[in-house]
Design a protein around this motif. Sequence first.
Motif, PDB file in Angstrom:
ATOM      1  N   ARG A  53       0.694  -1.330   0.151  1.00 38.31           N
ATOM      2  CA  ARG A  53      -0.036  -0.025   0.199  1.00 38.31           C
ATOM      3  C   ARG A  53       1.088   1.156   0.148  1.00 38.31           C
ATOM      4  NH1 ARG A  53      -4.325   2.385   3.770  1.00 38.31           N
ATOM      5  NH2 ARG A  53      -3.337   1.155   5.534  1.00 38.31           N
ATOM      6  N   GLU A  54       2.065   1.142   1.009  1.00 39.71           N
ATOM      7  CA  GLU A  54       2.923   2.304   0.906  1.00 39.71           C
ATOM      8  C   GLU A  54       3.445   2.451  -0.314  1.00 39.71           C
ATOM      9  OE1 GLU A  54       5.824   1.737   4.150  1.00 39.71           O
ATOM     10  OE2 GLU A  54       6.260   4.008   3.819  1.00 39.71           O
ATOM     11  N   LEU A  55       4.101   1.421  -0.988  1.00 37.33           N
ATOM     12  CA  LEU A  55       4.953   1.535  -1.992  1.00 37.33           C
ATOM     13  C   LEU A  55       3.894   2.097  -3.237  1.00 37.33           C
ATOM     14  CD1 LEU A  55       7.680   0.878  -3.092  1.00 37.33           C
ATOM     15  CD2 LEU A  55       7.099  -1.654  -3.651  1.00 37.33           C
ATOM     16  N   SER A  56       2.868   1.463  -3.277  1.00 36.50           N
ATOM     17  CA  SER A  56       2.074   2.005  -4.402  1.00 36.50           C
ATOM     18  C   SER A  56       1.797   3.427  -4.264  1.00 36.50           C
ATOM     19  CB  SER A  56       0.685   1.092  -4.190  1.00 36.50           C
ATOM     20  OG  SER A  56      -0.463   1.701  -4.607  1.00 36.50           O
ATOM     21  N   GLU A  57       1.467   3.924  -3.106  1.00 38.08           N
ATOM     22  CA  GLU A  57       1.243   5.262  -2.927  1.00 38.08           C
ATOM     23  C   GLU A  57       2.395   5.996  -3.313  1.00 38.08           C
ATOM     24  OE1 GLU A  57      -1.674   6.304  -2.070  1.00 38.08           O
ATOM     25  OE2 GLU A  57      -0.987   8.407  -2.330  1.00 38.08           O
TER      26      GLU A  57
END
Lengths: 118, 189
Positions: free
Chosen positions: B25-29
């Motif tokens: 989720r963080e990487l995608s964001e």
Amino acid sequence: MPHSIDDLFENFRLELRRGCLVLAVLAQLQTEHYGYMLRKSLSSKGLEIDEGTLYPLLRRLETQGLLVSEWREEDRRNKRFYRVSPEGETILARLLEEWRGINSSVDRMLSPLERMEV
Amino acid sequence: MDLLERYLQAAKPLLPRKVQGDILRELSENIRCQMEEKEAELGRPLTDAEQEEVIKHHGHPIVVAARYRRPQYLIGPAVFPFYWLILRIAAASALIVRLVVEVVTALLSPDPTHAILPALLAVPWVLVPVFFWITAAFAAFEICSSFVSMNWKTSWSPRSLPVMGTPARTVTRTESVALIIFGAAAIVW
């Protein structure tokens, strides 16, 4: 195994950088940032760091208790904001002292040489 | 954003399971932020090639996922030279013992000329259990020493090292060789 001088330099450079990056990240996270913004603000101060290095480093420092993080909405998007923890502040202060000590030692070793070159 | 989804999907199974959702989720964001900023700069949506460039710069999914894990190893650098020494001694001893046993058994069999070739071909197989058990034992030692605080690295004294000129090293080596020969014999039988 024979190493080219460039490979050797690259290895030493990475080794030297690794500790300094922790120092830089802790210093910069005295104000809150999310991953991509942190990368930009480090780069604007002249320190380029790869995403693939920075984002896992943030996780690791958080697991070690030096950073705290929370998911929060900004610009209608959820982002994970990091900030240095009290333990992180302590470590940062001690690392800075160490780093300055090393710097001034190396400077003292180099200054006679530099004088000779001039 | 199809490329980004594929990138995240490739990294997913390689991440520690408990935190994989959160990491992705963080990487995608972070990647989306970067792409949107670039779009705002250019004043148009990114082409596939431009998206590819942004994602590629993050690194191969295997490399990226590995960075989220602690370094993993079976036998650490402190123990490895000892492991390597024991492994070589054990392999050599086991080969000799097995060779003698196989040759003697073949010679004593009713038809030695037919029995000798299969007997010789069977010899190298003894290396498989030797390699397995020694590696397993050292790996177990490595795992245990990371849980229990092992003080052998810090509690030593130069005074406890062997005195110069005494055959301390040869004795221990002979002892360990004898031990391993018996061990290997046990495996063979």
